[in-house]
Design an enzyme around this catalytic site. Structure first.
Site, PDB file in Angstrom:
ATOM      1  N   SER A 258       0.846  -1.199   0.000  1.00  0.00           N
ATOM      2  CA  SER A 258       0.000   0.000   0.000  1.00  0.00           C
ATOM      3  C   SER A 258       0.876   1.241   0.000  1.00  0.00           C
ATOM      4  CB  SER A 258      -0.894   0.012   1.231  1.00  0.00           C
ATOM      5  OG  SER A 258      -0.138   0.412   2.355  1.00  0.00           O
ATOM      6  N   LYS A 259       0.236   2.394  -0.254  1.00  0.00           N
ATOM      7  CA  LYS A 259       1.034   3.614  -0.297  1.00  0.00           C
ATOM      8  C   LYS A 259       1.620   3.941   1.074  1.00  0.00           C
ATOM      9  CE  LYS A 259      -3.105   6.551  -0.305  1.00  0.00           C
ATOM     10  NZ  LYS A 259      -3.805   7.596  -1.032  1.00  0.00           N
ATOM     11  N   ARG A 260       0.962   3.474   2.124  1.00  0.00           N
ATOM     12  CA  ARG A 260       1.488   3.706   3.478  1.00  0.00           C
ATOM     13  C   ARG A 260       2.773   2.915   3.737  1.00  0.00           C
ATOM     14  NH1 ARG A 260      -0.860   7.705   3.572  1.00  0.00           N
ATOM     15  NH2 ARG A 260      -3.119   7.773   3.500  1.00  0.00           N
ATOM     16  N   ASP A 261       2.951   1.809   2.997  1.00  0.00           N
ATOM     17  CA  ASP A 261       4.147   0.987   3.216  1.00  0.00           C
ATOM     18  C   ASP A 261       5.421   1.737   2.873  1.00  0.00           C
ATOM     19  OD1 ASP A 261       2.797  -1.228   4.153  1.00  0.00           O
ATOM     20  OD2 ASP A 261       2.427  -1.986   2.127  1.00  0.00           O
TER      21      ASP A 261
END
Ligand code: GLU
Length: 510
Positions: A258-261
């Protein structure tokens, strides 16, 4: 039939690196088959539209070199390629599908549907519920006509009948079956006159004569509806082949990358940097991290595609020649950032010095280093075996552009000796007198001087490295001297001598 494939992103924010992989596989397949690669921008969901996202997509494709043959910003005869410019086309087809008996008008207000949702668990608009709702299947024909004539808001829904299987032959997953009774009556045309993804996607794939749909696995469930749309329109004969790509998984643990990763694991998950409204919504990219686009392409190609054998380095020509949909795996591919770095090192090492210089130039200029192309190319050649990212050239190798800032004083104290101090000025003179001032000649001159004086190379050469770079970890010392040139080399060695003298004095007074 000539192969035509499309990359069809929605401009809802920065393009995720998984989207670049989808573009890459489409590109490779098109190139290999002598086909056409199309960029279609799917921007019909006005609520999710983000300004700048379309430009970001195009810039990402340009940076990675995945240039479309047709599409938004690239021209072509099957346009317009931006779905918001095709509104009337979808409206015409939506009404046509009603006329063909495969879709219907629905007049239910958002409030009415919300009430049903409140009253029933898992309410869906489908063959079980549509008979008790307000649509052209339940209302008398005359009323439907008058509601339409009065411009009452309506949507158009796909009519899905229960009781049969829908088979999709996926080029990666094989036969995938859905039961029609489990599908909902998807909205095709919204009350604002805009199509949904499903309608626009199928109409465009048909009109743009797409032969193969290569896209992420998350679209597999929608494909059942898409097949029904092709049938409803009578386009089944020219329906494209489907290939649903495996997910890209987090570097560790479970689930989709995910973009949070990116923030979590300290790595980019977008091709280019993206400036969002908040810091949380802003992301760094592979480009800004200092990756060569070729390395990113090679890394992404192997994220799901397994050519067989041990070979890992494939440039874009090799990829085009070897790529095959048959060798794309079904299971998710782990996003291994260490591997991405490894590819970058390999591509930097293999790159031409002059090409590297063009990548380093803006980084050097940002630091105020004003040097010639030739000088940059020589520093690139000197450093390329030791760096991982492009900025390393000017950060790790800063001493090639400005005076040494930090000296490895520990090694200096350990290695500097009275014996060396005695002959050091002569050594500097030997260096200064070497012609041509090049690596090999310098090495020969200095090594024979060391021998003559009864010293050991291991005692002297690390010190020379410290003199020129501040560290023993710099590039080969004689090559470095040659790049720095006589004047700077001599200056830096004289400075080293002073520091050495200081070391001896400190030792005496201690
Ligand atoms: N617009 C969809 C997306 O954003 C396209 C899916 C497809 O390729 O059909 O991924």
């Amino acid at each position: 039939m000539a192969v035509r494939v499309r990359f069809a992103p929605s401009p809802t924010g920065a393009l995720h690196i998984g989207g670049v992989r989808t573009a890459l596989y489409n590109y490779l397949f098109a190139r290999q088959q002598g086909g056409t690669f199309i960029l279609r921008v799917e921007d019909t969901d006005q609520n999710r539209f983000v300004p700048g996202a379309e430009d970001y997509i195009i810039e990402s494709l340009r940076w990675t070199g995945l240039l479309p043959d047709e599409g938004v910003g690239f021209g072509g005869d099957a346009g317009p390629y931006r779905q918001s410019d095709r509104k009337e086309i979808y409206q015409k087809y939506a009404h046509e599908l009603v006329a063909r008996g495969h879709a219907y008008y629905a007049f239910d207000t958002p409030e009415a549907l919300e009430n049903r949702r409140q009253g029933e668990d898992n309410f869906t608009y489908n063959h079980l519920t549509r008979n008790s709702l307000s649509n052209s299947l339940t209302l008398p024909a005359g009323e439907v006509e008058s509601r339409l004539a009065m411009a009452e808001p309506f949507v158009i829904r796909l009519l899905v009948q229960p009781g049969y299987d829908i088979h999709i032959r996926d080029l990666i997953r094989g036969d995938v079956t859905f039961q029609s009774g489990e599908l909902d009556d998807k909205v095709l045309l919204k009350a604002d006159g805009m199509p949904t993804y499903h309608l626009a996607n199928i109409v465009d794939d048909h009109l743009m004569e797409i032969t193969h749909v290569i896209r992420g696995e998350e679209w597999l469930p929608s494909t059942a509806h898409h097949v029904l749309l092709y049938r409803g329109f009578g386009w089944e004969d020219t329906m494209p082949a489907f290939a649903h790509l495996p997910l890209i998984l987090k570097p560790v643990g479970n689930g989709k990358l995910s973009k949070r990763d990116g923030a979590k694991f300290g790595m980019p998950v977008f091709p280019l940097g993206w400036k969002g409204e908040t810091a949380e919504e802003s992301f760094t990219g592979f480009r800004e991290a200092g990756f060569l686009p070729e390395a990113v392409i090679n890394f992404l190609a192997l994220l799901g595609w397994h050519p067989g054998g041990d070979r890992e380095i494939f440039n874009i020509e090799d990829l085009t020649a070897s790529f095959s949909i048959d060798h794309i795996g079904k299971s998710g591919a782990r996003f291994d950032y260490e591997k991405a770095k490894w590819f970058n090192q390999k591509y930097i090492q293999a790159a031409d010095d002059a090409v590297l210089a063009t990548h380093i130039r803006p980084l050097a200029e940002a630091k105020g280093y004003l040097v010639s192309d030739e000088y940059l190319a020589r520093t690139a050649g000197l450093m390329k075996e030791r760096v991982t990212f492009l900025p390393d050239f000017v950060e790790q190798g800063y001493y090639l552009f400005e005076p040494v800032r930090d000296y490895d004083t520990e090694t200096l104290q350990k290695k500097w000796s009275a014996a060396l101090a005695q002959v050091f000025d002569d050594l500097i003179a030997v260096v200064a007198g070497t012609e041509p001032f090049e690596g090999e000649a310098l090495e020969e001159a200095v090594k024979s001087f060391i021998q003559e004086k009864g010293l050991k190379p291991g005692d002297v050469l690390p010190l020379l490295r410290i003199g020129l770079a501040g560290t023993t970890k710099g590039p080969a010392v004689f090559d470095m001297a040659a790049v720095l040139g006589k004047e700077k080399t001599v200056q830096r060695l004289a400075l080293l001598k002073k520091q050495g003298d200081q070391v001896l004095q400190n030792a005496l007074s201690a």
